[in-house]
Design an enzyme around this catalytic site. Structure first.
Site, PDB file in Angstrom:
ATOM      1  N   LYS A  46       0.880  -1.191   0.000  1.00 41.39           N
ATOM      2  CA  LYS A  46       0.000   0.000   0.000  1.00 41.39           C
ATOM      3  C   LYS A  46       0.909   1.230   0.000  1.00 41.39           C
ATOM      4  O   LYS A  46       2.031   1.178   0.523  1.00 41.39           O
ATOM      5  CB  LYS A  46      -0.897   0.006   1.247  1.00 41.39           C
ATOM      6  CG  LYS A  46      -1.782  -1.240   1.395  1.00 41.39           C
ATOM      7  CD  LYS A  46      -2.981  -1.219   0.457  1.00 41.39           C
ATOM      8  CE  LYS A  46      -3.815  -2.471   0.648  1.00 41.39           C
ATOM      9  NZ  LYS A  46      -4.987  -2.534  -0.227  1.00 41.39           N
ATOM     10  N   HIS A  76      -9.479 -15.698  -2.044  1.00 40.51           N
ATOM     11  CA  HIS A  76      -9.899 -14.909  -0.888  1.00 40.51           C
ATOM     12  C   HIS A  76     -11.280 -15.398  -0.448  1.00 40.51           C
ATOM     13  O   HIS A  76     -12.193 -15.503  -1.275  1.00 40.51           O
ATOM     14  CB  HIS A  76      -9.950 -13.430  -1.253  1.00 40.51           C
ATOM     15  CG  HIS A  76      -8.594 -12.819  -1.476  1.00 40.51           C
ATOM     16  ND1 HIS A  76      -8.135 -11.757  -0.759  1.00 40.51           N
ATOM     17  CD2 HIS A  76      -7.595 -13.162  -2.322  1.00 40.51           C
ATOM     18  CE1 HIS A  76      -6.900 -11.440  -1.155  1.00 40.51           C
ATOM     19  NE2 HIS A  76      -6.555 -12.280  -2.106  1.00 40.51           N
ATOM     20  N   HIS A  94      -7.911 -13.578  -6.851  1.00 33.98           N
ATOM     21  CA  HIS A  94      -8.466 -12.430  -6.127  1.00 33.98           C
ATOM     22  C   HIS A  94      -9.904 -12.258  -6.616  1.00 33.98           C
ATOM     23  O   HIS A  94     -10.162 -12.329  -7.812  1.00 33.98           O
ATOM     24  CB  HIS A  94      -7.633 -11.161  -6.376  1.00 33.98           C
ATOM     25  CG  HIS A  94      -7.988 -10.055  -5.436  1.00 33.98           C
ATOM     26  ND1 HIS A  94      -9.178  -9.376  -5.515  1.00 33.98           N
ATOM     27  CD2 HIS A  94      -7.334  -9.554  -4.365  1.00 33.98           C
ATOM     28  CE1 HIS A  94      -9.237  -8.478  -4.536  1.00 33.98           C
ATOM     29  NE2 HIS A  94      -8.141  -8.568  -3.827  1.00 33.98           N
ATOM     30  N   LYS A 113       1.966  -9.470  -1.933  1.00 37.09           N
ATOM     31  CA  LYS A 113       1.182  -9.555  -3.162  1.00 37.09           C
ATOM     32  C   LYS A 113       1.019  -8.161  -3.769  1.00 37.09           C
ATOM     33  O   LYS A 113       0.975  -7.156  -3.065  1.00 37.09           O
ATOM     34  CB  LYS A 113      -0.191 -10.187  -2.917  1.00 37.09           C
ATOM     35  CG  LYS A 113      -1.161  -9.377  -2.087  1.00 37.09           C
ATOM     36  CD  LYS A 113      -2.513 -10.065  -1.912  1.00 37.09           C
ATOM     37  CE  LYS A 113      -3.450  -9.796  -3.052  1.00 37.09           C
ATOM     38  NZ  LYS A 113      -3.951  -8.407  -3.112  1.00 37.09           N
ATOM     39  N   ASN A 114       0.886  -8.168  -5.120  1.00 36.32           N
ATOM     40  CA  ASN A 114       0.405  -6.960  -5.796  1.00 36.32           C
ATOM     41  C   ASN A 114      -1.040  -6.742  -5.348  1.00 36.32           C
ATOM     42  O   ASN A 114      -1.751  -7.710  -5.064  1.00 36.32           O
ATOM     43  CB  ASN A 114       0.359  -7.166  -7.311  1.00 36.32           C
ATOM     44  CG  ASN A 114       1.704  -7.038  -8.012  1.00 36.32           C
ATOM     45  OD1 ASN A 114       1.890  -7.587  -9.081  1.00 36.32           O
ATOM     46  ND2 ASN A 114       2.641  -6.320  -7.426  1.00 36.32           N
ATOM     47  N   ASP A 115      -1.486  -5.512  -5.360  1.00 34.04           N
ATOM     48  CA  ASP A 115      -2.902  -5.299  -5.097  1.00 34.04           C
ATOM     49  C   ASP A 115      -3.701  -5.615  -6.354  1.00 34.04           C
ATOM     50  O   ASP A 115      -3.132  -5.727  -7.453  1.00 34.04           O
ATOM     51  CB  ASP A 115      -3.151  -3.864  -4.607  1.00 34.04           C
ATOM     52  CG  ASP A 115      -4.169  -3.867  -3.476  1.00 34.04           C
ATOM     53  OD1 ASP A 115      -4.154  -2.962  -2.647  1.00 34.04           O
ATOM     54  OD2 ASP A 115      -4.984  -4.818  -3.435  1.00 34.04           O
ATOM     55  N   GLU A 116      -5.025  -5.706  -6.184  1.00 34.37           N
ATOM     56  CA  GLU A 116      -5.826  -6.243  -7.295  1.00 34.37           C
ATOM     57  C   GLU A 116      -5.809  -5.368  -8.554  1.00 34.37           C
ATOM     58  O   GLU A 116      -6.031  -5.869  -9.650  1.00 34.37           O
ATOM     59  CB  GLU A 116      -7.266  -6.529  -6.849  1.00 34.37           C
ATOM     60  CG  GLU A 116      -8.129  -5.347  -6.506  1.00 34.37           C
ATOM     61  CD  GLU A 116      -7.870  -4.775  -5.142  1.00 34.37           C
ATOM     62  OE1 GLU A 116      -7.059  -5.353  -4.391  1.00 34.37           O
ATOM     63  OE2 GLU A 116      -8.461  -3.737  -4.830  1.00 34.37           O
ATOM     64  N   LYS A 140     -12.522  -5.696   7.561  1.00 33.19           N
ATOM     65  CA  LYS A 140     -13.313  -4.526   7.109  1.00 33.19           C
ATOM     66  C   LYS A 140     -14.422  -4.901   6.137  1.00 33.19           C
ATOM     67  O   LYS A 140     -15.347  -4.130   5.900  1.00 33.19           O
ATOM     68  CB  LYS A 140     -12.385  -3.497   6.463  1.00 33.19           C
ATOM     69  CG  LYS A 140     -11.919  -3.855   5.047  1.00 33.19           C
ATOM     70  CD  LYS A 140     -10.921  -2.847   4.482  1.00 33.19           C
ATOM     71  CE  LYS A 140     -10.461  -3.236   3.094  1.00 33.19           C
ATOM     72  NZ  LYS A 140      -9.349  -2.424   2.600  1.00 33.19           N
TER      73      LYS A 140
HETATM   74  C1  CAP Z   1      -6.973  -5.500   1.588  1.00 34.17           C
HETATM   75  C2  CAP Z   1      -7.138  -5.485   0.086  1.00 34.17           C
HETATM   76  C3  CAP Z   1      -7.843  -6.710  -0.441  1.00 34.17           C
HETATM   77  C4  CAP Z   1      -9.230  -6.887   0.098  1.00 34.17           C
HETATM   78  C5  CAP Z   1      -9.927  -8.006  -0.634  1.00 34.17           C
HETATM   79  C6  CAP Z   1      -7.885  -4.244  -0.366  1.00 34.17           C
HETATM   80  O1  CAP Z   1      -6.257  -4.376   1.975  1.00 34.17           O
HETATM   81  O2  CAP Z   1      -5.885  -5.470  -0.543  1.00 34.17           O
HETATM   82  O3  CAP Z   1      -7.903  -6.578  -1.857  1.00 34.17           O
HETATM   83  O4  CAP Z   1      -9.104  -7.269   1.399  1.00 34.17           O
HETATM   84  O5  CAP Z   1     -11.020  -8.384   0.138  1.00 34.17           O
HETATM   85  O6  CAP Z   1      -7.556  -3.822  -1.482  1.00 34.17           O
HETATM   86  O7  CAP Z   1      -8.753  -3.776   0.382  1.00 34.17           O
HETATM   87  P1  CAP Z   1      -6.190  -4.107   3.545  1.00 34.17           P
HETATM   88  P2  CAP Z   1     -11.339  -9.942   0.297  1.00 34.17           P
HETATM   89  O8  CAP Z   1      -5.463  -5.251   4.185  1.00 34.17           O
HETATM   90  O9  CAP Z   1      -5.448  -2.797   3.663  1.00 34.17           O
HETATM   91  O10 CAP Z   1      -7.602  -4.030   4.020  1.00 34.17           O
HETATM   92  O11 CAP Z   1     -10.083 -10.535   0.837  1.00 34.17           O
HETATM   93  O12 CAP Z   1     -12.502  -9.958   1.246  1.00 34.17           O
HETATM   94  O13 CAP Z   1     -11.680 -10.429  -1.071  1.00 34.17           O
HETATM   95 MG    MG Z   2      -6.553  -5.280  -2.500  1.00 36.71          MG
END
Ligand code: CAP
Ligand code: MG
Ligand code: MG
Ligand code: MG
Length: 487
Positions: free
Chosen positions: A166, A321, A287, A192-195, A329
């Protein structure tokens, strides 16, 4: 309320061809079984609506056509059970309807395709699904699993500790890699890379890969521990996705040190199964961004988290996931998220309505079952037991977690066999990423020792700082805001 018999009498000829309450054994291997929550639309009763759903999701349309044949009728999906109190409908699908080479996209196009848009229903949600052993035989299932990642990392008796870099987007490739390095030297296993990570001009894909490799090599050298990075290979087209995979492989990463992340909902099931079939030695990380459109409980149309997760295992995702069961959250409950996690981790599991064995051996095949039981009795660990079952798919637990929530989640989950990825939960630590990682590692150590994090924090400063930060100020603000919204 009409009885089942009266409901059946209300059907027209076409609808009657899609209902059979007398199937001798729906688990005879011919059918994939589905259970839906269904509310009829317009003036239809529940059985009329269910028959229309069975028609549209198999061989039919809104009128009985002159072109149907005796064989096409054998491929009709069949409503076989109702619960009139709870508005539940069970439908059996002859799985010969489906594309022969094990194609999840094709199945979902039937069972949660047009039917979600039909006027004949005012609610339609696929709650659970059951696959027969013969059907499991058609699918790949996972190849490289969490067990392989554990072997690579040398991590067995605790969750794999991960993070998402992040801010979600906006770092240059060097800045991105710096955050990854900090997490790894802080003791974390998995980044991990973010989505949404792709090939943005401020963080070109090739440079991101190159910098991550340098960061990983440095962290491995300094810590003496193996590390893993999950690269988002989602892309606009097939060739670009494959090019990204090849770029990672050609960057010199050793097998096991990289995973391929795919945004399975927005990139699609074809991408998921392509990665599974082309890269059987790589952890395929599903993801599920956008799943909420189908799975949120307040949405009357769609499918459950359990259904999504079961199809991900069938398709061969190594992990998906499955949600934080309300601890983090994102919206989710233990019943929903933990049932999904159990449903894809174990060799057999109880779903919301079906008990699913992931063995490809039919229960009535006594000889083979005996052979396997003797194996397990003799504790013979079969080198490759994929011949008898669909391997595990790992729950990946993310979404608002932080070190103070690790134990609460494990207690709800009832297992440590998962990957957790904490983004803000690590990088919002008052002292930064390395300390955030240390706090996560310490929270996990405390859990393994059976010591409360408060106790353990007395001589682990990073954990103490995490507790002070996460459990008092930040979360209470968010909680207060959420609670006021709900009340
Ligand atoms: C979490 C996260 C994940 C979500 C996916 C985001 O970041 O990277 O993509 O948690 O949700 O982008 O919010 P944080 P799930 O750890 O900062 O919350 O795992 O329920 O599919
Ligand atoms: Mg994410
Ligand atoms: Mg059509
Ligand atoms: Mg998180």
């Amino acid at each position: 309320m009409l009885t089942e018999k009266e409901l059946y009498e209300s059907l027209n000829d076409k609808q009657k061809a899609y209902v059979n309450f007398e199937i001798p054994n729906v688990k005879n291997g011919e059918y994939m079984l589905c259970i839906f929550h269904l509310l009829p639309g317009g003036s239809l009763n529940i059985l009329q609506a269910a028959a229309e759903v069975a028609a549209e999701s198999s061989t039919g349309t809104n009128f009985k056509v002159k072109t149907e044949t005796a064989f096409s009728r054998e491929m009709n999906a069949l409503v076989y059970k109702l619960d009139l109190e709870k508005n539940l409908v069970w439908i059996a699908f002859p799985w010969r309807l489906f594309d022969r080479i094990g194609n999840v996209q094709n199945i979902l196009t039937y069972v949660v395709g047009n039917v979600l848009g039909m006027k004949e229903v005012s609610a339609l949600k696929l709650l659970d699904v059951w696959f027969s052993p013969a059907m499991l035989e058609q699918f790949d299932g996972p190849s490289y699993t969490l067990d392989d990642m554990r072997k690579y990392l040398g991590v067995y008796d605790r969750p794999i500790l991960g993070t998402i870099v992040k801010p979600k987007m906006g770092l240059t490739s060097a800045e991105y890699a710096e955050v990854a390095y900090d997490f790894w030297v802080g003791g974390g296993d998995f980044v991990k890379n973010d989505e949404p990570q792709a090939d943005q001009d401020f963080c070109p894909y090739e440079k991101m890969v190159k910098h991550v490799k340098e960061a990983m090599d440095k962290a491995v050298k300094e810590t003496g521990q193996k590390k893993v990075h999950s690269f988002n290979v989602s892309a606009s087209d097939f060739d670009t996705m494959i090019n990204r995979c090849e770029m990672i492989i050609n960057a010199g990463f050793e097998e096991g040190s990289y995973a391929f992340l795919i945004d399975g909902i927005t990139a699609g099931w074809m991408a998921v199964q392509t990665l599974r079939r082309r890269y059987p030695n790589v952890f395929i990380h599903f993801h599920r961004a956008a799943h909420g459109a189908f799975t949120r409980p307040e949405n009357p149309f769609g499918f459950s988290v359990l259904v999504l997760s079961k199809f991900a295992r069938l398709a061969g995702a190594s992990g998906i996931h499955t949600g934080t069961a309300g601890v983090g959250k994102m919206d989710g409950t233990p019943k929903e998220d933990v049932t999904a996690a159990d449903g894809i981790l174990d060799f057999s599991a109880t779903g919301h309505f079906f008990d699913q064995s992931w063995s490809k051996i039919p229960e009535d095949d006594k000889d083979s079952v005996k052979l396997v039981q003797e194996d397990s009795v003799g504790h013979v660990i079969l080198k490759d037991d994929s011949w008898r079952g669909v391997k595990k798919c790992a729950p990946i637990i993310s979404g608002g977690l932080n070190p103070t929530l690790l134990k609460p989640f494990i207690d709800v989950m009832g297992s440590v066999d998962f990957i957790t990825t904490m983004g803000a939960g690590c990088h919002a630590h008052p002292k930064g990423t390395q300390e955030g990682a240390r706090a996560l590692v310490q929270a996990c150590e405390a859990y393994k020792k059976g010591i409360s994090i408060e106790e353990y924090a007395k001589d682990h400063v990073e954990l103490k700082e995490a507790i002070d930060f996460f459990s008092k100020k930040k979360c209470s603000e968010i909680e207060r805001a959420l609670n006021t919204e709900k009340n």
